[in-house]
Design a protein around this motif. Sequence first.
Motif, mmCIF file in Angstrom:
data_model
loop_
_atom_site.group_PDB
_atom_site.id
_atom_site.type_symbol
_atom_site.label_atom_id
_atom_site.label_comp_id
_atom_site.label_asym_id
_atom_site.label_seq_id
_atom_site.Cartn_x
_atom_site.Cartn_y
_atom_site.Cartn_z
ATOM 1 N N ARG A 14 0.840 -1.211 0.000
ATOM 2 C CA ARG A 14 0.000 0.000 0.000
ATOM 3 C C ARG A 14 0.868 1.252 0.000
ATOM 4 O O ARG A 14 1.824 1.366 0.743
ATOM 5 C CB ARG A 14 -0.935 -0.018 1.204
ATOM 6 N N ALA A 17 -0.866 6.556 -2.965
ATOM 7 C CA ALA A 17 -1.917 6.495 -4.000
ATOM 8 C C ALA A 17 -3.030 5.543 -3.578
ATOM 9 O O ALA A 17 -4.211 5.820 -3.797
ATOM 10 C CB ALA A 17 -1.319 6.068 -5.338
ATOM 11 N N HIS A 18 -2.675 4.439 -2.960
ATOM 12 C CA HIS A 18 -3.669 3.484 -2.458
ATOM 13 C C HIS A 18 -4.527 4.139 -1.381
ATOM 14 O O HIS A 18 -5.758 4.049 -1.400
ATOM 15 C CB HIS A 18 -2.975 2.240 -1.892
ATOM 16 N N ALA A 21 -6.934 6.700 -2.859
ATOM 17 C CA ALA A 21 -8.035 6.050 -3.581
ATOM 18 C C ALA A 21 -9.019 5.406 -2.616
ATOM 19 O O ALA A 21 -10.234 5.519 -2.802
ATOM 20 C CB ALA A 21 -7.481 5.022 -4.563
ATOM 21 N N PHE A 45 -4.738 5.287 -9.292
ATOM 22 C CA PHE A 45 -4.117 4.174 -8.568
ATOM 23 C C PHE A 45 -3.945 2.972 -9.494
ATOM 24 O O PHE A 45 -2.880 2.348 -9.527
ATOM 25 C CB PHE A 45 -4.986 3.789 -7.360
#
Length: 79
Positions: A14, A17-18, A21, A45
């Motif tokens: 992770r 960006a994870h 999102a 992502f």
Amino acid sequence: MAYALLGDWPRASRTAAHDIAAKACRAAMDGEIDAETARATFVAFARRNDLLAPQTSSTVAGGLVIDWATRSQRVNAPA
């Protein structure tokens, strides 16, 4: 579906960006942001993680078809 995929993503993989999102998807489900904003963050992502299928053009009888598995082109002969 996007939120489930993000939830199942390996913790060790992770990234920021994870997290962005996932938070955007949750916020959209809670009605805090619009779905299109959440979609855009998920697409970003997905692009960073090579999750999107290549874009293909519509197959038209007698048109050009690209086989993405082999990257070869052939003419689609009418049946």
